[in-house]
Design a protein around this motif. Structure first.
Motif, PDB file in Angstrom:
ATOM      1  N   ALA A  26      43.275  25.379  30.684  1.00 22.92           N
ATOM      2  CA  ALA A  26      43.929  26.685  30.691  1.00 22.92           C
ATOM      3  C   ALA A  26      42.949  27.776  31.086  1.00 22.92           C
ATOM      4  N   ALA A  27      41.714  27.679  30.602  1.00 20.84           N
ATOM      5  CA  ALA A  27      40.710  28.689  30.958  1.00 20.84           C
ATOM      6  C   ALA A  27      40.435  28.678  32.450  1.00 20.84           C
ATOM      7  N   ASN A  28      40.393  27.501  33.055  1.00 21.42           N
ATOM      8  CA  ASN A  28      40.096  27.394  34.471  1.00 21.42           C
ATOM      9  C   ASN A  28      41.133  28.083  35.345  1.00 21.42           C
ATOM     10  N   SER A  29      42.395  27.996  34.954  1.00 26.92           N
ATOM     11  CA  SER A  29      43.449  28.636  35.740  1.00 26.92           C
ATOM     12  C   SER A  29      43.758  30.045  35.263  1.00 26.92           C
ATOM     13  N   THR A  30      43.591  30.278  33.959  1.00 27.32           N
ATOM     14  CA  THR A  30      43.952  31.573  33.401  1.00 27.32           C
ATOM     15  C   THR A  30      42.973  32.665  33.811  1.00 27.32           C
ATOM     16  N   GLY A  31      41.708  32.308  33.993  1.00 27.98           N
ATOM     17  CA  GLY A  31      40.720  33.310  34.352  1.00 27.98           C
ATOM     18  C   GLY A  31      41.090  34.100  35.583  1.00 27.98           C
ATOM     19  N   GLN A  32      41.661  33.404  36.587  1.00 20.56           N
ATOM     20  CA  GLN A  32      42.010  34.100  37.815  1.00 20.56           C
ATOM     21  C   GLN A  32      43.237  34.981  37.651  1.00 20.56           C
ATOM     22  N   LEU A  33      43.942  34.839  36.538  1.00 15.35           N
ATOM     23  CA  LEU A  33      45.149  35.629  36.335  1.00 15.35           C
ATOM     24  C   LEU A  33      44.919  36.828  35.418  1.00 15.35           C
ATOM     25  N   ILE A  34      44.119  36.654  34.376  1.00 14.16           N
ATOM     26  CA  ILE A  34      43.977  37.749  33.422  1.00 14.16           C
ATOM     27  C   ILE A  34      43.092  38.871  33.959  1.00 14.16           C
ATOM     28  N   PHE A  35      42.287  38.583  34.983  1.00 15.20           N
ATOM     29  CA  PHE A  35      41.486  39.647  35.594  1.00 15.20           C
ATOM     30  C   PHE A  35      42.300  40.495  36.572  1.00 15.20           C
ATOM     31  N   LEU A  36      43.485  40.039  36.918  1.00 14.52           N
ATOM     32  CA  LEU A  36      44.259  40.692  37.982  1.00 14.52           C
ATOM     33  C   LEU A  36      44.616  42.151  37.702  1.00 14.52           C
ATOM     34  N   PRO A  37      45.075  42.538  36.511  1.00 15.44           N
ATOM     35  CA  PRO A  37      45.431  43.955  36.328  1.00 15.44           C
ATOM     36  C   PRO A  37      44.271  44.901  36.601  1.00 15.44           C
ATOM     37  N   LEU A  38      43.080  44.579  36.106  1.00 10.93           N
ATOM     38  CA  LEU A  38      41.924  45.429  36.362  1.00 10.93           C
ATOM     39  C   LEU A  38      41.581  45.460  37.840  1.00 10.93           C
ATOM     40  N   MET A  39      41.622  44.298  38.478  1.00  9.30           N
ATOM     41  CA  MET A  39      41.310  44.244  39.906  1.00  9.30           C
ATOM     42  C   MET A  39      42.341  45.002  40.733  1.00  9.30           C
ATOM     43  N   ALA A  40      43.607  44.852  40.367  1.00 14.13           N
ATOM     44  CA  ALA A  40      44.657  45.579  41.090  1.00 14.13           C
ATOM     45  C   ALA A  40      44.487  47.082  40.915  1.00 14.13           C
ATOM     46  N   HIS A  41      44.119  47.513  39.718  1.00 18.26           N
ATOM     47  CA  HIS A  41      43.888  48.940  39.483  1.00 18.26           C
ATOM     48  C   HIS A  41      42.722  49.446  40.335  1.00 18.26           C
ATOM     49  N   LEU A  42      41.646  48.674  40.412  1.00 17.76           N
ATOM     50  CA  LEU A  42      40.488  49.090  41.195  1.00 17.76           C
ATOM     51  C   LEU A  42      40.808  49.176  42.681  1.00 17.76           C
ATOM     52  N   THR A  43      41.584  48.221  43.188  1.00 10.50           N
ATOM     53  CA  THR A  43      41.915  48.248  44.622  1.00 10.50           C
ATOM     54  C   THR A  43      42.938  49.329  44.948  1.00 10.50           C
TER      55      THR A  43
END
Length: 419
Positions: A140-157
């Protein structure tokens, strides 16, 4: 009560996998900003994602052998350092070939060394009890990591320069590196311990052989081919399709980037529950039956996805919840089946090759979905075909009987001699 060191090792592995997955979260977030700044097409950027997934997948079988030779801590630490380096180099990329080399090759090889093979290695070396649960948690950590960072990354972009997302990736890798050096360890016997829930008799002596040798031995095995084929479809419909193309598809349907990123983040949170729960179920129910259920449900959800993106509301919410729970829930039962078939040590390397099939499926879907979107202007057909493929994987597994290889290949008893 003292906490068994196995749980600290598992926690360090969880953090390493979580951080390593952050760089793959950038695929969906950066597609639109890169198109706007450099004029690259969906297909061109998807090719970089495909290269990453291919290198990631092909690195996985060799990661187990490298871990055996150099030690788990060293391999994971070097990989996390390479991820931080790739994040820094990506901020200076201005040409497509640079994107392919840095994002595709360097980041792909580094994340491949911190792949689900790490989950299987930690679970098999450090645990006898709760092994399926630990595989589920780490996967779960291997796949979840790429998803839970998305809101911050989307906000930055959305509100600034896309290059700031690389600071998130690099920072996560450096923090994980500190944790790994402090807590991740190779084997319990190196510290005078036995695996959690086990005895001294459960300490496995290393009999692992080179990855290519194992591949030659299992390549023609019917069960191995079925698991590779089903995992190919699993990768195509998760890391290749949804992780890379759901956000651009949502944009096509008028859904804001922040909303789409929130959907992906919710999937990530639910994936922790879904995959960990899948590990718990794998300890209690037939693994093959679970896989048939998972692939059937995923196929249905992909078939209705175009309608969900148009209608939004409750239908899209239902899709997000189900897909998050099902995202990579296939890993614990797949690990259980390959271990049942080939044994613990050979099964770890065989799973590395099965996981390579997963990433090759992801690469094929990442590239083809981008090319089809450029040609047709929509992702709808891709989602429908992917759903049908999931139904095919469910049927293939339903028709396969899986037994330990020795029992499956044992010669028949000799005929009685006539009197």
């Amino acid at each position: 009560m003292r906490i068994h060191r196995a749980w600290l090792v598992a926690a360090a592995g969880f953090i390493a996998l979580l951080a390593a997955a952050a760089i793959r979260a950038t695929f969906g977030v950066l597609m639109e900003p890169l198109m706007m700044e450099f004029g690259w097409s969906h297909g061109a950027i998807s090719t970089a994602a495909s290269v990453n997934l291919v290198v990631f997948g092909l690195s996985a079988p060799f990661a187990a052998s490298l871990t055996e030779r150099f030690g788990l801590t060293k391999v994971v630490a070097i990989a996390l350092g390479a991820i931080a380096l790739a994040a820094a180099l990506l901020t200076q990329a201005t040409q497509l070939w640079q994107l392919y080399v840095i994002w595709g090759v360097l980041a792909g090889a580094a994340t491949g060394a911190v792949a689900p093979v790490l989950a299987a290695t930690v679970a098999n070396r450090w645990f006898v009890a709760r092994r399926g649960l630990v595989v589920g948690m780490l996967t779960a950590a291997n796949s979840t990591g790429q998803l839970i960072f998305l809101p911050l990354m989307a906000h930055l972009t959305t509100h600034g320069d896309w290059r700031w997302t690389m600071a998130v990736v690099g920072g996560a890798a450096v923090l994980a590196l500190v944790v790994v050096l402090a807590a991740l360890r190779d084997r319990p016997e190196d510290h005078g311990l036995v695996p959690y829930g086990g005895t001294a008799a459960d300490i496995a002596q290393s009999t692992r052989r080179p990855a290519l040798q194992v591949l030659r031995e299992v390549a023609r095995d019917r069960v191995f081919l079925v698991l590779v084929g089903s995992f190919f479809i699993c990768g195509a419909t998760t890391v290749g399709l949804i992780a890379v193309h759901l956000m651009p598809a949502a944009h096509d349907h008028g859904i804001p980037a922040g909303t789409a990123a929130g959907m992906m983040a919710l999937m990530g949170i639910l994936d922790i529950a879904g995959t960990t729960g899948s590990g718990w179920l794998t300890d209690r129910y037939p693994a093959r039956r679970l896989l048939v259920i998972y692939y059937s449900g995923r196929g249905l959800s992909l078939v209705i996805l175009p309608f969900a993106l148009d209608s939004r509301g409750p239908v899209l919410t239902a899709f997000t919840i189900f897909y998050g729970l099902d995202w990579i829930a296939t890993v614990p039962p797949t690990v259980a089946l390959v271990t049942q078939r080939f044994g613990r040590e050979t099964g770890l390397v065989a799973f590395g090759w099965i996981f390579a099939g997963h990433q090759l499926g992801g690469a094929a879907a990442a590239w083809s979905a981008g090319a089809i979107r450029d040609a047709s202007g929509t992702y709808d057909g891709v989602f429908l075909v992917s759903g049908v493929l999931c139904f095919g994987a469910a049927l293939l597994l339903a028709a396969t009987r899986i037994r330990p290889r020795a029992a499956a290949t044992a010669p028949p008893p000799p005929l009685a001699q006539p009197a």
